[in-house]
Design a protein around this motif. Structure first.
Motif, short mmCIF file in Angstrom:
data_model
loop_
_atom_site.label_atom_id
_atom_site.label_comp_id
_atom_site.label_asym_id
_atom_site.label_seq_id
_atom_site.Cartn_x
_atom_site.Cartn_y
_atom_site.Cartn_z
N GLY A 86 42.25 39.70 55.26
CA GLY A 86 41.54 39.18 54.09
C GLY A 86 41.22 40.25 53.07
N GLN A 87 40.91 41.44 53.55
CA GLN A 87 40.57 42.54 52.65
C GLN A 87 41.77 42.93 51.79
N VAL A 88 42.91 43.05 52.40
CA VAL A 88 44.12 43.45 51.67
C VAL A 88 44.54 42.33 50.70
N SER A 89 44.53 41.11 51.18
CA SER A 89 44.94 39.98 50.36
C SER A 89 44.01 39.80 49.16
N SER A 90 42.73 39.91 49.39
CA SER A 90 41.76 39.77 48.31
C SER A 90 41.92 40.90 47.29
N SER A 91 42.15 42.11 47.77
CA SER A 91 42.37 43.25 46.88
C SER A 91 43.61 43.03 46.02
N ALA A 92 44.66 42.50 46.63
CA ALA A 92 45.89 42.26 45.90
C ALA A 92 45.70 41.18 44.83
N LEU A 93 44.96 40.15 45.16
CA LEU A 93 44.73 39.08 44.19
C LEU A 93 43.87 39.55 43.02
N VAL A 94 42.84 40.32 43.31
CA VAL A 94 42.00 40.87 42.23
C VAL A 94 42.82 41.84 41.38
N SER A 95 43.65 42.63 42.04
CA SER A 95 44.51 43.56 41.30
C SER A 95 45.49 42.82 40.41
N ALA A 96 46.03 41.71 40.91
CA ALA A 96 46.94 40.91 40.10
C ALA A 96 46.21 40.32 38.89
N THR A 97 44.95 39.95 39.08
CA THR A 97 44.15 39.45 37.97
C THR A 97 43.97 40.53 36.91
N HIS A 98 43.69 41.75 37.33
CA HIS A 98 43.55 42.86 36.38
C HIS A 98 44.87 43.14 35.68
N LEU A 99 45.97 43.09 36.41
CA LEU A 99 47.28 43.31 35.80
C LEU A 99 47.58 42.23 34.77
N PHE A 100 47.23 41.01 35.08
CA PHE A 100 47.49 39.89 34.18
C PHE A 100 46.79 40.10 32.84
N MET A 101 45.60 40.66 32.87
CA MET A 101 44.84 40.89 31.65
C MET A 101 45.25 42.18 30.94
N ASN A 102 46.04 43.01 31.59
CA ASN A 102 46.38 44.33 31.08
C ASN A 102 47.25 44.25 29.83
N THR A 103 48.48 43.80 29.97
CA THR A 103 49.42 43.69 28.85
C THR A 103 50.25 42.42 29.03
N PRO A 104 50.86 41.93 27.96
CA PRO A 104 51.73 40.76 28.10
C PRO A 104 52.92 41.00 29.03
#
Length: 176
Positions: A86-104
């Motif tokens: 759960g820790q790794v999966s949650s980290s990856a999902l939050v990281s993907a959220t940050h990437l999504f907001m980063n650049t188009p």
């Protein structure tokens, strides 16, 4: 900055966490050539057996990569999203959220991970379900029909056990 990568050889968890924080703060001001070296060290941490290292490496890695380097680590992030921890999966999902907001450009890459995010909603971990719902909504936020289908799909299936994910469903319903 480059000298800090030697600290990755340490097995001390506290020191490792400080190195991750240091890299996260200093990465924006460093030479792009040095970032490549740190990226390879963090990629190595993403493939190790210790979940703490994997989660932290993911969080730091998405702060220092750009759209060009994202293709190189995409496979690791996709694997981490559906990881049993759960820790790794949650980290990856939050990281993907940050990437999504980063650049188009980064957002275009993250949009390809929709099947992994959908799979993560069936995780037994409540935080993983919550973060997966957040990412799915972000991916579909510009598509009103997509958001409507998302809300309908998860409100009818009753697969979400996370109270936070259910609150997100209510919030998304009110926005329709």
């Amino acid at each position: 900055f480059f000298g800090a990568t030697k600290l990755f050889m340490s097995d001390d968890a506290s020191l490792r966490r400080m190195v991750y924080l240091f890299i996260k703060d200093v990465a924006e001001t460093c030479n792009p050539d040095d970032v490549i070296i740190v990226t390879s060290c963090l990629t190595k941490d993403m493939t190790c057996d210790v979940d703490l290292y994997r989660g932290n490496a993911l969080r730091v890695l998405v702060r220092i990569v750009d759209a060009a380097m994202l293709g190189a680590i995409e496979r690791y992030v996709k694997q981490a999203i559906v990881d049993s921890s759960g820790q790794v999966s949650s980290s990856a999902l939050v990281s993907a959220t940050h990437l999504f907001m980063n650049t188009p450009d980064c957002a275009a890459v993250v949009r390809r991970w929709i099947s992994e995010a959908t799979e993560a909603t069936s995780s037994p971990n409540e935080m993983v379900q919550f973060h997966a719902m957040q990412l799915l909504y972000q991916i579909k936020s510009n598509d009103r029909l997509g958001v409507s289908r998302l809300v309908t799909q998860y409100s009818q299936r009753n697969t979400l056990r996370s109270p936070l994910a259910l609150v997100l469903l209510v919030r998304y319903t009110s926005k329709l």
